[in-house]
Design an enzyme around this catalytic site. Structure first.
Site, short mmCIF file in Angstrom:
data_model
loop_
_atom_site.label_atom_id
_atom_site.label_comp_id
_atom_site.label_asym_id
_atom_site.label_seq_id
_atom_site.Cartn_x
_atom_site.Cartn_y
_atom_site.Cartn_z
CG ASN A 92 18.10 -40.56 13.04
OD1 ASN A 92 19.29 -40.37 12.81
ND2 ASN A 92 17.15 -39.76 12.58
N PRO A 106 7.30 -31.28 9.30
CG PRO A 106 8.48 -29.28 9.12
CD PRO A 106 7.86 -30.19 10.13
CB ILE A 166 12.92 -30.94 4.50
CG1 ILE A 166 12.77 -30.54 5.98
CG2 ILE A 166 13.91 -30.00 3.80
CD1 ILE A 166 14.03 -30.74 6.80
#
Length: 426
Positions: free
Chosen positions: A233, A328, A330
């Site tokens: 990104n 995941p 965080i």
């Protein structure tokens, strides 16, 4: 120039105010060099000098020639008990290299007000008078409190000078918005002396987060497709690095977990470099124990390719399908720990910014979330400026568009307010 009588009445007024002052500071024995440049806000600097002396600081004042046209040196001499310096070619002091002695004496240099002209001279390393010479010669930190007409503040030259001073790690306090002496209304007022005094107090070891361990995540993550390509990104990491610096300046011991960015870590920060979301998750969870604050400003990829090709994928078919799997979370994993730190999340949204941010804060059980609009011309990713809406339980505030370092300082002040708030006090 103010007459001697005018100075006398200003001194009497300030001493009477000393009986009713409400700013509680502890600056005992600190050496504060107060620089005063030539703007109408110079009269406020006398109040600042009074507050600093009352807090136990030893204050020396250096005025530009223009400043003496607004407030007489007698005022500052009476308030501080020390002779005011204004001339670079002062035979009495310069015979012993007095400007170097003063530069070494200071624990902190504070210039209030800092006019547009003085900011320009500082930004370009000028040493044309005693004050600018001292700034170049001092090993101490330098803080400026800008004060000028709103159009002068908005001018591109002033903003460029501001950016240059920020890059050199000057402390920039203010300005504030409001009615100005010229009749204009807008950004450019010097912040109030009490606020400057509080910032001086917080700038020394023993700040609001003194001894507190904090972790910050910053930048993007890159999720490999093959050895050449990745999903990523536009995050530059600037906001997260600015937050890390602001936390250090409040006395925190900061660990910065950084994605792939081209930025230098702020002084005093322990840096851990990672590339993927999985690597960032592992680095955070390995070091989160003992952290009292966690600020998750990184733009972590939500998904990654299920399979990473060993070699470069060659162009062949007209289309290609990538299977993506969830990374995941965080921030959610940190907030769900048995004894979680104070958790601050970020939400970058393209629409319904506040609604999405509040839903994220509630769902992940965060203490605070900072939301900003990305896309279009509104700042955010890879921009110098940003604006935030900060939300916490039973509270919120809008932080307007400003450069990211100043925005980070405002955000950290809010974090300090909530982090230090007694339990159950909303």
């Amino acid at each position: 120039m103010l007459t001697t009588a005018a100075d006398f009445y200003l001194i009497i007024y300030l001493r009477r105010r000393a009986l009713t002052g409400t700013v509680a500071l502890s600056l005992l024995g600190r050496h504060i060099l107060l620089g005063v440049s030539g703007g109408i806000a110079a009269y406020k600097s006398a109040e600042l000098a009074r507050l600093l002396v009352k807090a136990g600081a030893e204050v020396r004042v250096v005025m530009t020639t223009a400043a003496t046209e607004f407030v007489g040196p007698m005022t500052f001499q009476a308030l501080t008990g020390h002779t005011v310096r204004s001339g670079l070619f002062d035979e009495e002091h310069e015979a012993a290299m007095g400007h170097i002695e003063l530069a070494r004496w200071a624990d902190l240099v504070v210039i209030a007000p800092a006019t547009a002209d003085l900011m320009a001279r500082l930004a370009h390393g000028k040493a044309e008078d005693l004050l600018t010479t001292l700034v170049l010669a001092t090993p101490a930190a330098v803080a400026i409190a800008p004060a000028m007409n709103q159009q002068m503040w908005a001018d591109t030259a002033t903003q460029a000078n501001l950016e240059r001073l920020d890059e050199r790690e000057y402390l920039i306090w203010g300005p504030a918005a409001g009615e100005q002496a010229c009749g204009d209304v807008g950004m450019g007022r010097m912040i109030e002396p009490a606020e400057i005094a509080e910032k001086i107090d917080a700038s020394f070891p023993g700040g609001r987060l003194d001894g507190i361990s904090a972790m910050v995540t910053a930048g993007p993550t890159y999720e490999a497709i093959d050895p050449v390509r990745f999903i990523g990104n536009r995050s530059s990491g600037k906001m997260g690095f600015a937050v890390a610096r602001a936390l250090v300046e409040q006395g925190a011991e900061v660990t910065l977990v950084a994605g792939p960015v081209k930025l230098e870590a702020p002084k005093g920060v322990r840096r851990i470099d990672v590339e993927s979301a999985a690597e960032m998750h592992a680095a955070v969870m390995d070091s989160i124990a003992g952290q009292a604050l966690f600020v998750a400003s990184a733009a972590v990829a939500d998904y990654r390719p299920a399979d990473v090709a060993d070699g470069k994928i060659k162009k062949s078919a007209q289309s290609m399908t990538l299977e993506l799997v969830r990374n995941p979370d965080i921030l959610a994993d940190v907030a769900a720990l048995p004894e979680p730190p104070f958790c601050v999340g970020f939400a970058a949204e393209t629409h319904d910014v506040v609604g999405h941010a509040e839903e994220k804060r509630t769902r992940k059980n965060l203490d605070m979330i900072a939301a900003n609009h990305v896309g279009g011309e509104t700042g955010g990713f890879d921009a110098a400026d940003n604006a935030l809406t900060v939300l916490w339980k039973n509270g919120s505030i809008e932080l307007p568009m400003m450069d990211k370092q100043r925005l980070a300082h405002r955000l950290v002040e809010l974090i300090c307010d909530q982090f230090k708030k007694p339990e159950g006090d909303d």
